[in-house]
Write a protein that holds these residues in place. Structure first.
Motif, PDB file in Angstrom:
ATOM      1  N   ARG A 198       0.849  -1.193   0.000  1.00  0.00           N
ATOM      2  CA  ARG A 198       0.000   0.000   0.000  1.00  0.00           C
ATOM      3  C   ARG A 198       0.880   1.237   0.000  1.00  0.00           C
ATOM      4  O   ARG A 198       1.813   1.330   0.793  1.00  0.00           O
ATOM      5  CB  ARG A 198      -0.886  -0.024   1.235  1.00  0.00           C
TER       6      ARG A 198
ATOM      7  N   ILE B 226      -7.607   3.345   8.636  1.00  0.00           N
ATOM      8  CA  ILE B 226      -8.666   3.551   9.623  1.00  0.00           C
ATOM      9  C   ILE B 226      -8.223   2.925  10.952  1.00  0.00           C
ATOM     10  O   ILE B 226      -7.743   1.787  10.976  1.00  0.00           O
ATOM     11  CB  ILE B 226      -9.984   2.909   9.147  1.00  0.00           C
TER      12      ILE B 226
ATOM     13  N   VAL C 147      -7.567  11.962  11.866  1.00  0.00           N
ATOM     14  CA  VAL C 147      -7.512  10.502  12.021  1.00  0.00           C
ATOM     15  C   VAL C 147      -8.881   9.935  11.669  1.00  0.00           C
ATOM     16  O   VAL C 147      -9.915  10.543  11.973  1.00  0.00           O
ATOM     17  CB  VAL C 147      -7.082  10.107  13.457  1.00  0.00           C
TER      18      VAL C 147
ATOM     19  N   ALA D 244      -6.589  -1.168  10.620  1.00  0.00           N
ATOM     20  CA  ALA D 244      -6.984  -2.385   9.903  1.00  0.00           C
ATOM     21  C   ALA D 244      -7.585  -2.055   8.542  1.00  0.00           C
ATOM     22  O   ALA D 244      -8.806  -1.964   8.393  1.00  0.00           O
ATOM     23  CB  ALA D 244      -7.976  -3.204  10.731  1.00  0.00           C
ATOM     24  N   PRO D 245      -6.747  -1.864   7.531  1.00  0.00           N
ATOM     25  CA  PRO D 245      -7.261  -1.755   6.168  1.00  0.00           C
ATOM     26  C   PRO D 245      -7.722  -3.130   5.697  1.00  0.00           C
ATOM     27  O   PRO D 245      -7.476  -4.139   6.374  1.00  0.00           O
ATOM     28  CB  PRO D 245      -6.055  -1.281   5.364  1.00  0.00           C
ATOM     29  N   SER D 246      -8.378  -3.194   4.576  1.00  0.00           N
ATOM     30  CA  SER D 246      -8.845  -4.482   4.085  1.00  0.00           C
ATOM     31  C   SER D 246      -7.656  -5.420   3.858  1.00  0.00           C
ATOM     32  O   SER D 246      -6.579  -4.995   3.439  1.00  0.00           O
ATOM     33  CB  SER D 246      -9.639  -4.288   2.791  1.00  0.00           C
TER      34      SER D 246
ATOM     35  N   ARG E 142     -16.211   8.325   1.067  1.00  0.00           N
ATOM     36  CA  ARG E 142     -16.427   7.026   0.419  1.00  0.00           C
ATOM     37  C   ARG E 142     -17.806   6.520   0.814  1.00  0.00           C
ATOM     38  O   ARG E 142     -18.092   6.422   2.006  1.00  0.00           O
ATOM     39  CB  ARG E 142     -15.356   6.019   0.884  1.00  0.00           C
TER      40      ARG E 142
ATOM     41  N   ALA F  76      -8.547   9.390  -0.024  1.00  0.00           N
ATOM     42  CA  ALA F  76      -8.717   8.009   0.419  1.00  0.00           C
ATOM     43  C   ALA F  76      -8.338   7.095  -0.749  1.00  0.00           C
ATOM     44  O   ALA F  76      -8.691   7.392  -1.882  1.00  0.00           O
ATOM     45  CB  ALA F  76     -10.168   7.770   0.806  1.00  0.00           C
ATOM     46  N   PRO F  77      -7.615   5.984  -0.481  1.00  0.00           N
ATOM     47  CA  PRO F  77      -7.240   5.110  -1.583  1.00  0.00           C
ATOM     48  C   PRO F  77      -8.451   4.578  -2.319  1.00  0.00           C
ATOM     49  O   PRO F  77      -8.424   4.390  -3.527  1.00  0.00           O
ATOM     50  CB  PRO F  77      -6.459   3.971  -0.933  1.00  0.00           C
TER      51      PRO F  77
HETATM   52  P1  AMP Z   1      -9.317   0.910   3.731  1.00  0.00           P
HETATM   53  O1  AMP Z   1      -8.827   0.700   5.108  1.00  0.00           O
HETATM   54  O2  AMP Z   1      -8.384   0.481   2.671  1.00  0.00           O
HETATM   55  O3  AMP Z   1     -10.730   0.470   3.546  1.00  0.00           O
HETATM   56  O4  AMP Z   1      -9.348   2.479   3.554  1.00  0.00           O
HETATM   57  C1  AMP Z   1      -9.391   3.338   4.634  1.00  0.00           C
HETATM   58  C2  AMP Z   1      -9.837   4.621   4.127  1.00  0.00           C
HETATM   59  O5  AMP Z   1      -9.862   5.685   5.097  1.00  0.00           O
HETATM   60  C3  AMP Z   1      -8.878   5.056   3.097  1.00  0.00           C
HETATM   61  O6  AMP Z   1      -9.591   5.339   1.930  1.00  0.00           O
HETATM   62  C4  AMP Z   1      -8.177   6.203   3.729  1.00  0.00           C
HETATM   63  O7  AMP Z   1      -7.559   7.078   2.857  1.00  0.00           O
HETATM   64  C5  AMP Z   1      -9.250   6.825   4.529  1.00  0.00           C
HETATM   65  N1  AMP Z   1      -8.665   7.667   5.534  1.00  0.00           N
HETATM   66  C6  AMP Z   1      -8.000   7.252   6.593  1.00  0.00           C
HETATM   67  N2  AMP Z   1      -7.552   8.310   7.305  1.00  0.00           N
HETATM   68  C7  AMP Z   1      -7.922   9.418   6.657  1.00  0.00           C
HETATM   69  C8  AMP Z   1      -7.756  10.804   6.885  1.00  0.00           C
HETATM   70  N3  AMP Z   1      -7.087  11.244   7.954  1.00  0.00           N
HETATM   71  N4  AMP Z   1      -8.266  11.647   5.991  1.00  0.00           N
HETATM   72  C9  AMP Z   1      -8.954  11.202   4.922  1.00  0.00           C
HETATM   73  N5  AMP Z   1      -9.156   9.894   4.657  1.00  0.00           N
HETATM   74  C10 AMP Z   1      -8.653   8.999   5.516  1.00  0.00           C
END
Ligand code: AMP
Ligand code: MG
Length: 327
Positions: free
Chosen positions: A57, A64, A118, A140-142, A194, A222-223
């Protein structure tokens, strides 16, 4: 390969082994109601680096941070009255709030990619119990390699990341099946970063505010906002009304489809046209279509209301031009 512990056989063992590894700075794949997560101690910079490395990544994509409850979340993020109203209404559940970070509270800077905000969420079920047991927030991202389809079963995690972690905790298929809704909350402005498991309409009904929807092509916050994401190997064609020779066909309900008998394989998201069921089956059905060997996947239209917005968002990203297409 990773060991798998099934919580329906021995939840206490899953909690104890999960806690032991997380406290030691190791990664554990955990079930949540959205999708399976690749969890590490959010206060341990080395553990966070392991998450980025295992997923490939990009380091600018923040994670998150999952909390046991609102009280734990309030130790790490500043909650306005509006943010607290949202948390009290939807937690535990598939809603992530992007809030001002309490900078000295201990979240590893890598977890927020150095931002002053955060992303926090309280998951339902086993994940919440594990966080309480480990007594620390978990990033814990996916639990998939970056850019690919998210896992909704322990077997999906094993296939994608099984050689990159020690333990996968199995709680069966994820109930919601798509990622959390991410909202940025600033003063009286709620921005949808999202769409996800909590329908945007439910947030608007609760708060009385109209949610701001940024254009998809805007700066990456966000990714999941990158145009191509959640992508199978096969090409994806949306709002299909006919099947091209050799395509895999994914149905929602019972629409009229031309040349349906010509499909390489036919899969169903929800016979009865239920968007919640379709969300819970989405990634597994996409993986099955991909693994069928079809080079293209045709998907029939899905209504946009409720959780349909999240399904259509993921399908649009699966169908978007891939980086290699632009090379
Ligand atoms: P994922 O864990 O891959 O489902 O993605 C987590 C999502 O939360 C991502 O798209 C992150 O970019 C978004 N995210 C986490 N922290 C922040 C933040 N401080 N500002 C904006 N987006 C966030
Ligand atoms: Mg992801």
């Amino acid at each position: 390969m990773a060991r798998i512990i099934d919580i329906s056989r021995d939840e206490n063992l899953a909690l104890a082994e999960g806690r032991r590894l997380l406290v030691a700075g190791e990664l554990v794949a955990i079930p949540t109601e959205t999708v399976y997560g690749l969890a590490g101690d959010a206060t341990d910079g080395a553990a966070i680096q392991k998450i980025y490395a295992a997923k490939n990544r990009p380091a600018f994509n923040p994670l998150i941070c999952h909390m046991a409850d609102l009280a734990m979340a309030e130790r790490y993020a500043d909650f306005s009255p509006l943010a607290r109203e949202l948390a009290e209404a939807f937690w535990p559940g598939p809603l992530t709030l992007v809030l001002p970070l309490k900078p000295d509270a201990g979240i590893a800077p890598a977890a927020t990619a150095g931002l002053r905000t955060v992303a926090v969420r309280v998951p339902r079920g086993f994940a919440g119990r594990l966080i309480a047991e480990a007594d620390r927030p978990l990033a814990a991202p996916s639990a998939n390699r970056s850019g690919r389809l998210s896992p909704t079963t322990a077997q999906h995690v094993e296939a994608d990341l099984g050689d990159r972690l020690e333990l996968i905790i199995d709680a069966g298929p994820s109930i919601v099946g798509v990622e959390s809704t991410i909202l940025k909350v600033e003063d009286d402005t709620i921005t949808l970063l999202r769409p996800g498991g909590i329908p945007a309409e439910a947030v608007e009904r609760l708060t009385g505010f109209d949610i701001v929807r940024p254009a998809m092509s805007g700066a990456i916050e966000a990714p999941g906002m990158m145009a191509s994401h959640y992508a199978p190997d096969a090409a994806v064609r949306l709002n299909a009304t006919h099947v091209e020779p050799g395509e895999a066909l994914i149905l929602f309900g019972a629409p009229e489809v031309g040349n349906a008998e010509g499909a390489h394989v036919t899969l169903q998201l929800s016979e009865t046209g239920d968007t919640a069921e379709a969300a819970s089956r989405l990634y597994d059905v996409m993986k099955q279509a991909d693994q069928s060997g079809a080079t293209s996947i045709a998907v029939t239209p899905i209504p946009h209301d409720g959780i349909g917005e999240a399904i259509n968002d993921r399908l649009a990203r699966a169908a978007a031009p891939r980086p290699e297409d632009n090379a």
